[in-house]
Write an enzyme that holds these catalytic residues in place. Structure first.
Site, short mmCIF file in Angstrom:
data_model
loop_
_atom_site.label_atom_id
_atom_site.label_comp_id
_atom_site.label_asym_id
_atom_site.label_seq_id
_atom_site.Cartn_x
_atom_site.Cartn_y
_atom_site.Cartn_z
N TRP A 196 0.87 -1.18 0.00
CA TRP A 196 0.00 0.00 0.00
C TRP A 196 0.90 1.24 0.00
O TRP A 196 1.87 1.31 0.74
CB TRP A 196 -0.90 -0.01 1.24
CG TRP A 196 -1.62 1.29 1.40
CD1 TRP A 196 -2.70 1.71 0.70
CD2 TRP A 196 -1.30 2.35 2.30
NE1 TRP A 196 -3.06 2.97 1.09
CE2 TRP A 196 -2.22 3.40 2.08
CE3 TRP A 196 -0.30 2.53 3.28
CZ2 TRP A 196 -2.19 4.59 2.79
CZ3 TRP A 196 -0.28 3.72 3.98
CH2 TRP A 196 -1.22 4.73 3.73
N ASP A 363 -15.31 12.97 -1.95
CA ASP A 363 -14.80 11.64 -1.60
C ASP A 363 -15.61 11.02 -0.47
O ASP A 363 -16.79 11.38 -0.26
CB ASP A 363 -13.29 11.79 -1.27
CG ASP A 363 -12.48 10.55 -1.61
OD1 ASP A 363 -12.56 9.58 -0.84
OD2 ASP A 363 -11.79 10.55 -2.65
N ASP A 364 -15.02 10.15 0.27
CA ASP A 364 -15.66 9.36 1.32
C ASP A 364 -16.36 10.25 2.37
O ASP A 364 -15.89 11.35 2.66
CB ASP A 364 -14.56 8.52 1.98
CG ASP A 364 -15.10 7.39 2.81
OD1 ASP A 364 -16.32 7.31 2.98
OD2 ASP A 364 -14.29 6.58 3.28
N TRP A 477 -14.60 4.61 -7.82
CA TRP A 477 -15.05 3.30 -7.32
C TRP A 477 -13.92 2.71 -6.49
O TRP A 477 -12.96 2.18 -7.03
CB TRP A 477 -15.39 2.39 -8.50
CG TRP A 477 -15.99 1.07 -8.15
CD1 TRP A 477 -15.38 0.03 -7.53
CD2 TRP A 477 -17.33 0.63 -8.42
NE1 TRP A 477 -16.23 -1.03 -7.38
CE2 TRP A 477 -17.45 -0.68 -7.93
CE3 TRP A 477 -18.43 1.23 -9.04
CZ2 TRP A 477 -18.62 -1.42 -8.04
CZ3 TRP A 477 -19.61 0.49 -9.14
CH2 TRP A 477 -19.70 -0.83 -8.64
N ASP A 478 -14.05 2.79 -5.17
CA ASP A 478 -12.96 2.39 -4.27
C ASP A 478 -13.16 0.97 -3.77
O ASP A 478 -14.25 0.38 -3.87
CB ASP A 478 -12.94 3.39 -3.09
CG ASP A 478 -11.57 3.53 -2.46
OD1 ASP A 478 -10.68 2.71 -2.75
OD2 ASP A 478 -11.40 4.47 -1.66
N ASN A 480 -11.28 -1.10 -0.34
CA ASN A 480 -10.22 -0.84 0.63
C ASN A 480 -9.83 -1.98 1.54
O ASN A 480 -9.33 -1.74 2.63
CB ASN A 480 -10.61 0.38 1.48
CG ASN A 480 -10.44 1.66 0.68
OD1 ASN A 480 -9.39 1.92 0.12
ND2 ASN A 480 -11.50 2.45 0.62
N ASP A 548 -2.16 5.92 -2.97
CA ASP A 548 -2.55 6.81 -1.88
C ASP A 548 -1.37 7.66 -1.43
O ASP A 548 -1.55 8.59 -0.65
CB ASP A 548 -3.07 6.00 -0.69
CG ASP A 548 -4.56 5.77 -0.79
OD1 ASP A 548 -5.17 6.27 -1.75
OD2 ASP A 548 -5.12 5.07 0.08
C1 DGJ Z 1 -8.76 5.07 -0.16
C2 DGJ Z 1 -8.51 5.90 -1.37
O1 DGJ Z 1 -7.38 5.46 -2.04
C3 DGJ Z 1 -8.42 7.36 -0.96
O2 DGJ Z 1 -8.09 8.15 -2.06
C4 DGJ Z 1 -9.74 7.77 -0.36
O3 DGJ Z 1 -10.74 7.71 -1.34
C5 DGJ Z 1 -10.07 6.86 0.80
N1 DGJ Z 1 -10.02 5.47 0.45
C6 DGJ Z 1 -11.44 7.16 1.33
O4 DGJ Z 1 -11.83 6.29 2.30
#
Ligand code: DGJ
Length: 732
Positions: A196, A363-364, A477-478, A480, A548
């Site tokens: 990451w 964003d989020d 579209w994330d 995580n 990120d």
């Molecule tokens: C991970 C993404 O890579 C970030 O750019 C951001 O959108 C966060 N998630 C939001 O939770």
């Protein structure tokens, strides 16, 4: 059987008795069937007109362990890694594949349910399907080769089939997309690995006897290993020597394996990761594998990259933005994280608009009651505490400013603290009677079970209703977290190992449905940055959040590694605040701009906080990027200096438009050095006899001077410096 093979010829494919010759404009790929009916590999490299000598080794070799084969099986004498492993109904695992027949199709058929590159009529693409069969068992393998003459690309995949004669199911334990044997082992293996925020670091190592492998078991292609590998010949460099690139069009668990055998030969194999994979095929059923894109270059990594870039821009990406210049966006994530009000968002958007930015991305944190990363995923309903006038009012206000409005989603997820979980606790990926992992490490969230049709339909409905409700022109579209607790309550015991691939099929179905129902929305994929930066996702979404890590210095290496395979237009790159949020480094606005302009440009900071001087600088950056945007996004990339060479202190690129009338150069120096500060940079990709003007310098020079002597610069003292130049052809 072999004698019955007809003489066939199609554009790019020549079949002569026992030989299959695939020809792109610059390459040849040759196979032959030996006297035992084994489909063997003869050659892959620069184009050959005639192939008359055949191969005594392939004809006479009795030891299959020494044969270069096109589809390898285990249990009958070949001890290297197999391409396929089939368990028969009686539990036996010995496999044996022999040539059965072939067929040539004009064009390139789609793969059911999977992303793939595509052909247009003018490409004159032909597809060769060679069917192999196991005479002792009820299965066949279709080896599928599509030849793109003008792109110099060959795609490969394999379709496995239970022929059903014995009326029994068979079980695939391994079903790779291809394997390819080379008759030497003096190669280096290049891979794009990391973590990451450290995606696609370039690693090279000489091959050694045995197995060397990259893979993902995370349910995503991952930041740890990208589904790409290359073999580099002994003299290969950026501009010279032989390079073989292999890239899998897949976004889930994969393996790319290279084995050097005792005879100093090399086998490359790639496909869905066999680790904890299984697939049952009942009589008559087929299993489609993802496609692999093979590129051969005899002019080093540079030409390999340009081949992938053009091919992916033109024959992988789709949709209304495929050939459109991408908007310069401003994203609020690093500006506000979860804490924002409508007023604050509008202030940031307005400030961005005044500086020339074209799209505002929320964003989020806009839905449910999401003030942290521990709730609300799955509840795709606006949070009126933060946006009291609703989402569509905000979108309208952004529209009135004259900007596009973009929105973040993480549709594959579910928070335990959500309405969705309250009503459907069984929709997450979990193993019954075992608490699923949702610790901080997994970002306090669970993944929806997309192997289930009902769950997929929910995701489509939830995302679509938001997209239909407001003026939304962009979606991020994330995704995580990696997968744990793999399995599905919708699958029976025998089929649990199918889960990870069934998840991917569900995801691809969702993406196909949503992207085709909203054709005017620009979709950007993200997976904690570049954790799913792969051709599978690019088929649906023509750009990806590269990492990120937004620090300019870190980004130099990340973007360089990404550029080995993926086109600059697909790489989203943002200028962020200083000190940088990931590493705390201080870099100038100029350097941050020059690094982010190497891809799909944007900002991710609080634009209301700029000083007057910074505003002028940003305004100028935006104007400059708009000027160079067509060359960066749709030109050809020549890498001039690698941050992976020597002490890694420099990197440089030259982007050249198709007509070669315009070029843009970026040059970075990381640390200042106490020696001569006058440096030269040799350009590439220009027309030698063409005169070019270096804008703003008063210098004009011929292409060959610029490429052989180079341009000169005097570097100012200080760390993290960058320069850029624009060159225009002078009418002659
Ligand atoms: C991970 C993404 O890579 C970030 O750019 C951001 O959108 C966060 N998630 C939001 O939770």
């Amino acid at each position: 059987m072999i004698a019955a093979m007809e003489r066939g010829k199609s554009m790019g494919i020549v079949v002569k008795e026992k030989q299959f010759h695939l020809q792109t404009g610059k390459t040849s790929y040759i196979m032959m069937v030996n006297t035992k009916g084994i489909l063997c590999h003869l050659y892959y490299g620069t184009q050959m007109e005639n192939v008359t000598i055949g191969s005594i080794q392939i004809e006479k070799e009795t030891n299959v362990d020494s044969l270069p084969v096109e589809c390898a099986v285990f249990g009958t004498g070949d001890y290297r890694i197999p391409t396929v492993e089939v368990e028969l109904e009686n539990g036996s695992m010995a496999n044996e594949l022999r040539y059965k027949c072939y067929q040539i199709i004009e064009g390139k058929p789609k793969i059911n349910g999977l992303p793939s590159t595509y052909a247009k009529e003018e490409d004159k693409v032909s597809t060769l399907i060679i069917t192999l069969e196991d005479q002792y068992a009820d299965y066949e393998a279709d080896l599928i080769y599509s030849v793109f003459p003008s792109y110099n690309v060959i795609t490969r995949r394999i379709r496995y089939r239970n022929t059903g004669k014995g009326n029994q199911p068979i079980k695939l334990h391994r079903a790779l997309s291809f394997s390819l044997d080379f008759d030497q082992d003096n190669y280096e293996l290049l891979q794009l690995s990391g973590a990451w925020s450290r995606e696609k670091t370039v690693y090279k190592r000489p091959l050694v006897p045995g197995i060397q492998e990259i893979d993902s078991k995370r349910g995503i292609s991952s930041a740890v290993q990208n589904p790409f590998l290359a073999l580099l010949g002994e003299t290969a460099s950026e501009d010279m020597g032989e390079v073989y690139g292999f890239n899998l069009v897949y976004s889930g668990n994969f393996a790319g394996t290279v084995e050097v055998d005792p005879n100093h030969r090399t086998r490359v194999a790639m496909g869905i990761n066999p680790f904890q994979f299984g697939w049952e095929l009942v009589p008559g059923q087929e299993f489609e594998t993802p496609e692999a894109v093979l590129v051969y270059s005899d002019q080093g990594l540079g030409e390999m990259s340009r081949t992938y870039h053009k091919f992916y821009r033109e024959r992988l990406c789709r949709g209304s933005y495929q050939f459109k210049e991408r908007p310069i966006l401003i994203n609020n994530w690093e500006a506000t994280y979860f804490q924002f009000t409508e007023e604050k968002l509008l202030e940031i958007a307005k400030a961005g608009k005044e500086l020339g930015m074209e799209l505002f991305v929320l964003d989020d944190g806009w839905f449910g009651h999401r003030d942290l990363d521990d709730s609300s995923l799955g509840d795709w309903m606006v949070d009126y505490r933060k946006l009291p006038n609703g989402l569509s009012a905000l979108a309208d206000k952004i529209d009135t400013l004259g900007m596009g409005f973009g929105l973040w989603f993480e549709p594959e997820m579910i928070s335990i603290d959500s309405k969705l979980y309250e009503s459907h606790p069984d929709w997450c990926i979990h193993v019954p009677e075992r608490a699923p992992q949702s610790t901080m490490h997994q970002r306090n969230q669970l993944i929806l079970d997309l192997s289930r049709q009902d769950v997929c339909e929910y995701v489509i409905r939830a995302v679509s209703s938001i997209l239909a409700s407001s003026k939304i022109s962009y979606v991020k579209w994330d995704m995580n977290r990696s997968m744990t607790d793999c399995g599905s309550i919708s699958l029976n015991k025998r089929n649990q190992r199918e889960f990870s691939h069934r998840y991917m099929l569900g995801l691809y179905y969702i993406l196909e449905t949503i992207t085709s129902n909203f054709p005017n929305v620009l979709f950007e994929s993200c997976c904690s940055g570049g954790g799913r930066f792969d051709p599978g996702m690019l088929y649906y979404m023509p750009q990806t959040w590269t990492s990120d890590d937004t620090d300019a210095v870190e980004r130099i290496k990340i973007q360089y590694g990404t550029s080995l395979v993926y086109p600059p237009v697909t790489m989203s790159c943002h200028v962020s605040a200083c000190p940088n949020h990931q590493v705390g480094r201080l870099t100038s606005l100029k350097t941050r701009g020059d690094v982010a302009m190497c891809g799909n440009f944007g900002y991710e900071l609080d634009a209301t906080k700029f000083t007057e001087e910074e505003k002028q600088q940003v305004k100028a950056q935006v104007v400059f990027y708009k000027e160079i945007r067509p060359v960066i996004q749709f030109g050809e990339l020549y890498r001039l200096k690698s941050p992976y060479d020597g002490d890694g202190n420099e990197a440089a690129y030259c982007y050249v438009n198709e007509e070669k009338s315009e070029a843009v150069v970026f040059w970075y120096q990381i640390l200042a050095r106490p020696c001569s500060r006058l440096q030269r940079l040799k350009l590439k990709g220009l027309v030698p006899q063409q005169k070019y003007q270096i804008l703003g310098t008063g210098v004009t020079a011929y292409g060959d001077e610029l490429m052989k002597l180079g341009i000169e610069r005097f570097i100012e003292n200080g760390d993290f410096r960058s320069e850029h130049y624009v060159l225009r052809a002078v009418p002659m």
